[in-house]
Write a protein that holds these residues in place. Structure first.
Motif: not given
Length: 149
Positions: A59-61, A84-96
């Motif tokens: 998430w930080g990245t 530092n939590r791992p970011l899933t593709r689904a979570d990345a898309v939601i945030q974007l």
């Protein structure tokens, strides 16, 4: 995903790709090379020789990269208990998607496409008569969202 979001904005930055690969671990035929090199050129400064595309994203990245690209990243993405939590593709898309929505609606600053006798995508069809005025190859994907430069 991040490169496509940047390209989805009005007056999108152009794809960039060096003649020789920028990173030793992203080969000349890598399908993601244009996106990786473009986001680096657009603002994610790095002097590293490797990109490490297979590393786990966190998430930080996402926060650092979105901020570097002047996207409205939620500060909570960089919170101590989240970064530092791992970011899933689904979570990345939601945030974007949230970042894109926060930008609101826009039009290109160049409004020439609203004028008669203009052919924005240079496909030989005037915009007012063109069902896809931003899609020069008429594949139903606007040119600025096409993946390769």
């Amino acid at each position: 995903m991040l490169a496509r979001l940047v390209r989805a904005q009005a007056n999108a930055l152009q794809w960039t790709m060096n003649l020789m690969p920028r990173f030793t671990d992203v080969g000349p035929d890598d399908a993601d090379r244009a996106a990786i090199e473009s986001i680096c050129d657009w603002g994610i400064a790095t002097s590293e020789k490797t990109f490490n595309p297979e590393n786990t994203a966190n998430w930080g990245t996402l926060h650092r990269w979105a901020s570097a690209l002047k996207l409205p990243a939620n500060p909570g993405l960089n919170a101590k208990d989240v970064a530092n939590r791992p970011l899933t593709r689904a979570d990345a898309v939601i945030q974007l998607w949230k970042m894109l929505r926060e930008r609101g609606e826009w039009l290109n600053e160049d409004d020439s496409w609203l004028q008669a006798d203009n052919d924005h995508d240079e496909d030989g069809r005037n915009d007012l008569d063109d069902p896809l005025p931003f899609d020069s190859n008429n594949n139903s994907v606007p040119d600025r969202l096409e993946y390769l430069p």
